[in-house]
Scaffold this motif. Structure first.
Motif, mmCIF file in Angstrom:
data_model
loop_
_atom_site.group_PDB
_atom_site.id
_atom_site.type_symbol
_atom_site.label_atom_id
_atom_site.label_comp_id
_atom_site.label_asym_id
_atom_site.label_seq_id
_atom_site.Cartn_x
_atom_site.Cartn_y
_atom_site.Cartn_z
ATOM 1 N N UNK A 197 4.807 7.749 -10.313
ATOM 2 C CA UNK A 197 6.244 7.030 -10.394
ATOM 3 C C UNK A 197 6.373 5.909 -9.504
ATOM 4 N N UNK A 198 5.816 5.972 -8.118
ATOM 5 C CA UNK A 198 5.969 4.915 -7.208
ATOM 6 C C UNK A 198 5.364 3.641 -8.002
ATOM 7 N N UNK A 199 4.235 3.688 -8.551
ATOM 8 C CA UNK A 199 3.209 2.573 -8.957
ATOM 9 C C UNK A 199 3.929 1.916 -10.414
ATOM 10 N N UNK A 216 0.790 -1.269 -0.047
ATOM 11 C CA UNK A 216 0.134 0.190 0.020
ATOM 12 C C UNK A 216 0.850 1.094 0.208
ATOM 13 N N UNK A 217 0.564 2.187 -1.081
ATOM 14 C CA UNK A 217 1.156 3.513 -1.144
ATOM 15 C C UNK A 217 0.351 4.501 -0.867
ATOM 16 N N UNK A 218 0.721 5.611 -0.292
ATOM 17 C CA UNK A 218 -0.051 6.689 -0.153
ATOM 18 C C UNK A 218 -0.022 7.678 -1.393
ATOM 19 N N UNK A 219 -1.252 8.154 -1.824
ATOM 20 C CA UNK A 219 -1.210 9.070 -3.003
ATOM 21 C C UNK A 219 -0.361 10.289 -2.853
ATOM 22 N N UNK A 220 0.415 10.780 -3.532
ATOM 23 C CA UNK A 220 1.404 12.004 -3.459
ATOM 24 C C UNK A 220 0.376 12.902 -3.989
ATOM 25 N N UNK A 221 -0.521 13.816 -3.176
ATOM 26 C CA UNK A 221 -1.324 14.824 -3.604
ATOM 27 C C UNK A 221 -0.734 16.114 -3.719
ATOM 28 N N UNK A 222 -1.101 16.951 -4.592
ATOM 29 C CA UNK A 222 -0.582 18.268 -5.085
ATOM 30 C C UNK A 222 -0.992 19.334 -4.032
#
Length: 653
Positions: A574-576, A503-509
């Motif tokens: 990029x992480x995905x 599980x990876x947190x979404x990098x929000x703008x």
């Protein structure tokens, strides 16, 4: 200075270790065919940030508070004399930056003539044009010559009052010269000092500022230089306390620089030696200093622990003489300790957030994929051991399964690339909301309004309208950012449902920092336009100064916002992408190994041995990743030292 020197050295060593491990990780990715253009770009930015990082200490206060003497005692006592000019009255006549430039062949003082204020060009832009400055060579091996060279920074010149006013000097702050009708002004607008000093060589930068008049007439100081400093040290005098002019500087230029977690404002109550009294004794003196420390903290609205009483003069004398007792009595060591713990600690946290966490996330991604692949290889080895008779058929089945997994990851990668294109279109909408042409339209309208306004009310309305227009653009961007963040969150949500172990947190703008920065600039604009001396200035001069300061800061903020929007759109997935791409590449390697084994006519025991060798290769890659992770996770020096102190206290308890 020994403690500060030691801590700065430890900080630089920590950064150097980070550079080494990130470079090693970059090579490791290339070696094992796990690299990608986006990952490489992010690692490149991390390395650049580490290599260009520096720490700026700004010394601010009214004249004759001992700013330059404190700098002498902190950094130049080894010369056995005052290197920077420090005496009664005004000595620092222009803002002075001290730093080390490794690209320069020699030490120098670079001086910007005061007449440059008549141009529209700001100091930051002029730094890129050496021909606009006058150079004086510095000889670090000749202290007397250095003293003479530094005295040039404090030089003044005589000119007619009208010319001084045109340069931005308030008439009531100027001293009359011997020539009738003329006044004395600083000869230089700004000074750059490139000097080879151990602390400066490690990335420390010093900003020495003149008093209130310079801060008021050189807006770039309060709009750019001071906000970018890691610590602002506000000098006061123990023999006068917080005077009206001290409070003016604090309220107009300093107190708003504290921004939440970054507690970087400190007051130094200098000249405590005037309170030393051999008749009344140390207890009386300490009580008097403590009372003044408390009242100063209350007046400035800061913590008592952030007000440091000391004597810069006695500290310099103590270091020149090697008198440890006098050095301790001067209380300079408390300031050095505070700089170590608070300033370096803040820089460490910032680099951990901006660099270390991002690289760790990438490396943990790689480690997770290798761990999964190794587990799969161990499982397949066990299957081969249990079915030795038909290992050839089993290898064909395992190859087919691996090919199926590979196809699944390939499809995910294609889907992610489709999502990436969707996000890039969203990024174009983000950038379009704050495009450079739109800002230029606001600037052109402001320029016309300022030059065409006949009243101060018209000027005020023009400035207000400009900031309102930029704010409306940011509000429109906020709506687009909310849509973009919704898209990214949905993509990450699907991924985390399919891969719960990764599980990876979404990098929000995040737009909030830019909105806060714009509000800060607008507050400065309000202060600028409402100052009486500004409103009485000839309108053409007002327009130039406004564009050279506040507007340039808005332009810089706008550029950074557009760059971040573009970078975010390019890298949000990029992480995905890295996860799927590395999985796909690992599966390709694994599939090739299984296919080779299936076609090989060797005995099943030999096949198991070859698979064991492949397993060993994966274990070695995993060990290398683990070692890099261990080194990157090492706490930075200040936090590490804090843990050691805490453990020692526990053991003693």
């Amino acid at each position: 200075m020994e403690r500060l020197d030691r801590q700065v050295d430890a900080y630089v060593t920590w950064k150097r270790d980070l550079v080494r491990e990130i470079t090693r990780y970059r090579s490791w990715l290339v070696q094992h065919r796990l690299s990608s253009e986006a990952v490489d770009a992010r690692l490149d930015r991390a390395l650049k940030l580490l290599r260009t990082d520096h720490i700026t200490l700004a010394f601010v206060g009214e004249f004759s508070r001992g700013k330059t003497e404190l700098i002498n005692s902190l950094f130049f006592s080894g010369y056995g004399k005052r290197i920077l000019p420090s005496r009664a009255g005004r000595t620092t006549m222009c803002p002075t930056e001290l730093f080390f430039d490794p690209r320069a062949e020699r030490s120098y003082i670079r001086l910007l003539p005061i007449e440059s204020r008549l141009d529209d060009t700001g100091i930051a832009q002029l730094k890129r044009h050496p021909q606009a400055w006058q150079d004086i060579t510095l000889d670090p091996d000749n202290p007397d010559a250095m003293v003479e060279a530094f005295n040039q920074v404090a030089s003044t010149r005589s000119m007619p009052m009208e010319q001084a006013i045109a340069l931005g000097f308030p008439p009531d702050s100027l001293e009359h010269s011997e020539t009738v009708g003329e006044v004395m002004v600083p000869a230089w607008r700004h000074a750059l000092v490139n000097f080879d000093h151990p602390l400066l060589r490690q990335g420390l930068r010093i900003l020495d500022t003149p008093g209130l008049n310079a801060l008021g007439s050189e807006p770039e100081l309060t709009l750019s230089m001071l906000p970018n400093a890691q610590a602002v040290i506000f000098l006061l005098s123990a023999d006068s306390g917080v005077t009206a002019s001290d409070m003016d500087i604090w309220q107009q230029h300093i107190h708003q620089l504290n921004d939440g977690d970054r507690q970087r404002l400190f007051a130094v109550l200098n000249k405590i030696d005037v309170l030393w009294d051999d008749v009344c004794g140390d207890v009386f003196v300490n009580d008097a200093i403590q009372r003044m420390q408390s009242s100063t903290a209350q007046q400035l609205g800061i913590a008592v622990t952030d007000v440091l009483p000391l004597s810069a003069k006695q500290a310099l004398l103590a270091r020149i003489r090697g008198d440890q007792a006098l050095l301790e009595r001067s209380r300079l060591l408390a300031l050095e300790q505070l700089l170590c713990e608070r300033i370096l600690g803040q820089k460490e946290r910032l680099l951990e957030q901006q660099v270390v966490r991002q690289v760790l996330a990438l490396l943990e991604n790689s480690q997770h994929i290798l761990t999964q692949r190794l587990a799969k290889v161990h499982e397949q080895r066990e299957l081969l051991d249990n079915r030795r008779q038909d290992s050839g058929q089993l290898l064909l089945e395992l190859t087919a399964r691996t090919r199926h997994d590979h196809n699944q990851h390939h499809k995910r990668l294609l889907q992610l690339k489709t999502n990436q294109r969707l996000l890039q279109r969203q990024g174009e909408l983000l950038r379009g909301t704050v495009r450079a042409e739109r800002l230029e339209e606001h600037l052109a309208r402001l320029r016309r309004s300022l030059t065409g306004s006949l009243t101060t009310l018209g000027i005020n309305l023009s400035i207000l309208h400009f900031f309102r227009s930029v704010e409306q653009d940011l509000n429109a961007l906020e709506n687009e950012a909310a849509l973009a963040n919704k898209v990214v969150s949905a993509i990450y949500g699907r991924h985390n449902d399919e891969h719960p172990l990764h599980g990876v947190d979404a990098p929000l703008f995040r737009l909030e920092p830019y909105q806060a920065e714009l509000k800060g600039l607008q507050a400065k604009a309000d202060q600028f336009r409402l100052q009486l001396k500004t409103l009485l200035t000839e309108q053409r001069t007002l327009t130039r100064r406004f564009f050279a300061t506040l507007v340039q800061e808005v332009i810089g903020m706008h550029q950074r916002l557009r760059q971040e929007a573009e970078q975010w759109a390019d890298e949000a997935l990029m992480p995905l992408m890295q996860y799927s791409l590395q999985h796909k590449q690992q599966l390709e390697t694994h599939m090739l190994q299984l296919k080779t084994l299936a076609q090989d006519a060797r005995q099943s025991s030999q096949r198991t041995s070859l698979l064991a060798r492949y397993s060993l290769e994966l274990e070695q890659q995993l060990a290398q990743a683990g070692e890099m992770l261990r080194l990157l996770r090492r706490p930075p020096p200040i936090r590490r030292q804090g843990k050691i102190v805490s453990l020692s206290a526990t053991r003693l308890g």
